[in-house]
Design a protein around this motif. Structure first.
Motif, PDB file in Angstrom:
ATOM      1  N   THR A  81       0.826  -1.211   0.000  1.00  0.00           N
ATOM      2  CA  THR A  81       0.000   0.000   0.000  1.00  0.00           C
ATOM      3  C   THR A  81       0.857   1.256   0.000  1.00  0.00           C
ATOM      4  N   HIS A  82       0.195   2.373  -0.287  1.00  0.00           N
ATOM      5  CA  HIS A  82       0.821   3.689  -0.138  1.00  0.00           C
ATOM      6  C   HIS A  82       1.110   3.956   1.338  1.00  0.00           C
ATOM      7  N   GLY A  83       1.894   4.971   1.590  1.00  0.00           N
ATOM      8  CA  GLY A  83       2.315   5.274   2.949  1.00  0.00           C
ATOM      9  C   GLY A  83       1.435   6.303   3.631  1.00  0.00           C
ATOM     10  N   ALA A  84       1.925   6.809   4.774  1.00  0.00           N
ATOM     11  CA  ALA A  84       1.281   7.868   5.559  1.00  0.00           C
ATOM     12  C   ALA A  84      -0.152   7.520   5.954  1.00  0.00           C
ATOM     13  N   THR A  85      -0.397   6.244   6.188  1.00  0.00           N
ATOM     14  CA  THR A  85      -1.755   5.792   6.469  1.00  0.00           C
ATOM     15  C   THR A  85      -1.710   4.666   7.494  1.00  0.00           C
ATOM     16  N   ALA A  86      -2.643   4.727   8.452  1.00  0.00           N
ATOM     17  CA  ALA A  86      -2.709   3.700   9.490  1.00  0.00           C
ATOM     18  C   ALA A  86      -4.148   3.531   9.943  1.00  0.00           C
ATOM     19  N   ALA A  87      -4.407   2.401  10.595  1.00  0.00           N
ATOM     20  CA  ALA A  87      -5.752   2.065  11.064  1.00  0.00           C
ATOM     21  C   ALA A  87      -5.704   1.774  12.553  1.00  0.00           C
ATOM     22  N   LEU A  88      -6.701   2.274  13.259  1.00  0.00           N
ATOM     23  CA  LEU A  88      -6.892   1.968  14.679  1.00  0.00           C
ATOM     24  C   LEU A  88      -8.014   0.952  14.775  1.00  0.00           C
ATOM     25  N   VAL A  89      -7.722  -0.210  15.368  1.00  0.00           N
ATOM     26  CA  VAL A  89      -8.704  -1.289  15.395  1.00  0.00           C
ATOM     27  C   VAL A  89      -8.829  -1.854  16.805  1.00  0.00           C
ATOM     28  N   ASP A  90     -10.014  -2.434  17.061  1.00  0.00           N
ATOM     29  CA  ASP A  90     -10.182  -3.311  18.222  1.00  0.00           C
ATOM     30  C   ASP A  90     -10.418  -4.719  17.684  1.00  0.00           C
ATOM     31  N   ASP A  91     -10.877  -5.621  18.504  1.00  0.00           N
ATOM     32  CA  ASP A  91     -11.038  -6.999  18.036  1.00  0.00           C
ATOM     33  C   ASP A  91     -12.112  -7.133  16.960  1.00  0.00           C
ATOM     34  N   ALA A  92     -13.041  -6.169  16.909  1.00  0.00           N
ATOM     35  CA  ALA A  92     -14.150  -6.260  15.957  1.00  0.00           C
ATOM     36  C   ALA A  92     -13.864  -5.570  14.631  1.00  0.00           C
ATOM     37  N   GLY A  93     -12.910  -4.642  14.615  1.00  0.00           N
ATOM     38  CA  GLY A  93     -12.649  -3.904  13.383  1.00  0.00           C
ATOM     39  C   GLY A  93     -12.218  -2.485  13.676  1.00  0.00           C
ATOM     40  N   LEU A  94     -12.409  -1.610  12.708  1.00  0.00           N
ATOM     41  CA  LEU A  94     -11.994  -0.222  12.851  1.00  0.00           C
ATOM     42  C   LEU A  94     -12.757   0.466  13.975  1.00  0.00           C
ATOM     43  N   VAL A  95     -12.043   1.233  14.797  1.00  0.00           N
ATOM     44  CA  VAL A  95     -12.721   2.065  15.801  1.00  0.00           C
ATOM     45  C   VAL A  95     -12.945   3.468  15.259  1.00  0.00           C
ATOM     46  N   LEU A  96     -12.218   3.837  14.205  1.00  0.00           N
ATOM     47  CA  LEU A  96     -12.376   5.109  13.515  1.00  0.00           C
ATOM     48  C   LEU A  96     -12.093   4.888  12.031  1.00  0.00           C
ATOM     49  N   PRO A  97     -12.725   5.670  11.148  1.00  0.00           N
ATOM     50  CA  PRO A  97     -12.366   5.559   9.727  1.00  0.00           C
ATOM     51  C   PRO A  97     -10.888   5.871   9.519  1.00  0.00           C
TER      52      PRO A  97
END
Length: 457
Positions: A81-97
């Motif tokens: 993937t491209h850079g400068a991008t990250a995801a915040l997740v819990d056990d169910a999935g994304l907590v924020l877009p």
């Protein structure tokens, strides 16, 4: 497309998420292209802020994997993937877009400057909008404290897709080291920002880009027809994927990775010549090496100059522009690059038709690429990877701008795909050829280059 009856062909699927397009590419065990599908990658404007369409990509990915599973035995999936991008997740999935890095976070730059480490530590230049990932995260921590506090993992974007595929959380240095402010390339460890912000517990264990994290989730195998033991590879940042197969050279060549971003990388180069104000940075290779880099948004700038109408660029159009003294001066994207903040402009007679517009765009990107390579102290050999390999005049023009030095062009229009394949077949090289570009002979080009450089100053 291959014959569906050859369903026992062993293959690797590379998920290549660029800023403009998403591709899923199917390659056999020697790296031969079997199939490719793509979709646009446009951010969504709804919700609390502009964000990536992760759910749209996921549904498209499932459908395309179902198709590919009917063509071959998909033994591995590799996210790039491209850079400068990250995801915040819990056990169910994304907590924020997942924020789009071109969105300006509502955290003032001055406030973030007080938090971020110095350039000497991170070799990560101060960039606009959310191109410094640390600014995105600091803003989300302030603006969405409840959701941020609920996160279990902070995943770089390639590893977010690996996690969705197999359920295993991992960190990886190429994505962490891409102007995020989170990585100290000199020490190959997290930067002081991670400790300052208290993010240590969110960051999962580091893995090699080529590590197998696990098999695909059983539900995913059932939904797509993938083999239950289909391996999910940790994954890699896209320009580092392009760099991967060139790291074994002695010395390795400079690599020009082309796409939405044009990124010049000089493996083995010196870091002490990097300048923050010129958007020069140190990326970290998959092998943990600091790599001096410089980049500009060449694909987007090309489209801005060339216009939306398809057409060819002709050598005669290039010659007319050189003779008439028509210059495109940076920048035309408004995001990063050595001349960020300058409005792009055209000097001299305007292009008269679509062919001249495409010719001017080609001249511009070649001149900017040459400028970046020289600023990095690139040696005699340069390899061009990515989408600009399809432009028949780009590499010959770059070779003409760099007399006495060799410019090679791969026959792979996506070096990211090749690098992704290598991660699933670690220790092997794919069947990718390169040819030496013959310099494009244009009268007056050397003087044109000098005049263009003088205008920059």
């Amino acid at each position: 497309m291959i014959d569906p009856t050859s369903s026992q062909t062993s293959a690797t699927a590379v998920l290549d998420i660029g800023k403009t397009n998403v591709k899923l590419v199917l390659l056999d065990d020697v790296g031969t292209l079997l199939a490719e599908r793509r979709r646009p990658n446009a951010p969504l404007p709804d919700g609390p802020y502009p964000h990536h369409d992760t759910e749209g990509i996921w549904q498209w990915l499932l459908a395309t994997l179902r198709e590919f599973a009917g063509m071959a035995h998909v033994a591995a999936i590799v996210p790039v993937t491209h850079g400068a991008t990250a995801a915040l997740v819990d056990d169910a999935g994304l907590v924020l877009p997942v924020p789009d890095y071109e969105h300006e976070p509502a955290l003032p730059q001055a406030a973030y400057d007080a938090m971020r480490p110095g350039y000497a530590e991170t070799r990560s230049p101060r960039l606009p909008a959310g191109l410094n990932l640390g600014r995105q995260l600091a803003w989300l921590a302030q603006a969405q404290p409840a959701a941020f506090g609920h996160a279990r993992h902070l995943l770089m974007y390639p590893q977010y897709w690996a996690w969705r595929l197999c359920g295993v959380a991992a960190g990886e240095v190429t994505a962490l080291g891409c102007h995020t402010d989170l990585w100290h390339p000199g020490r190959q460890q997290y930067s002081s920002l991670v400790e300052t912000m208290g993010w240590q517990d969110l960051l999962p264990p580091l893995r090699h880009a080529w590590d197998t994290l696990g098999p695909v989730l059983p539900a995913l195998a059932a939904a797509t027809g993938l083999p239950a033991q289909c391996r999910v590879i940790c994954g890699i940042h896209d320009s580092n994927a392009s760099l991967l197969r060139h790291l074994g050279g002695d010395p390795p060549p400079a690599v020009l990775s082309t796409g939405t971003w044009v990124i010049a990388a000089v493996p083995g180069g010196r870091l002490d010549g990097l300048r923050e104000e010129a958007d020069m940075l140190a990326n970290t290779s998959a092998l943990g090496q600091s790599v001096p880099c410089m980049r500009f948004m060449g694909g987007r700038e090309f489209a801005e100059l060339a216009g939306s109408r398809p057409g060819a660029c002709h050598a005669s159009s290039l010659q007319r522009l050189v003779c008439s003294g028509t210059y495109a001066l940076p920048g035309f994207a408004g995001a990063g690059g050595p001349f960020a903040g300058r409005p792009g402009r055209i000097l001299g007679p305007a292009p008269v038709d679509d062919a001249e517009r495409r010719a001017l765009a080609t001249l511009y990107v070649a001149l900017m690429s040459d400028y970046c390579l020289d600023a990095l102290g690139a040696g005699d050999d340069v390899v061009v990877e990515g989408s600009f390999t399809a432009n028949p005049h780009f590499a010959p023009l770059l070779a003409a701008l760099r007399p006495g030095r060799r410019v090679a062009v791969t026959d792979d229009a996506s070096g990211t795909t090749c690098g992704g394949w290598m991660l699933a077949h670690w220790g092997r090289a794919p069947r990718v050829q390169a040819h030496i570009a013959q310099p494009l002979v244009l009268d007056g080009l050397a003087a044109y280059r000098r005049a263009w450089l003088a205008q920059l100053r």
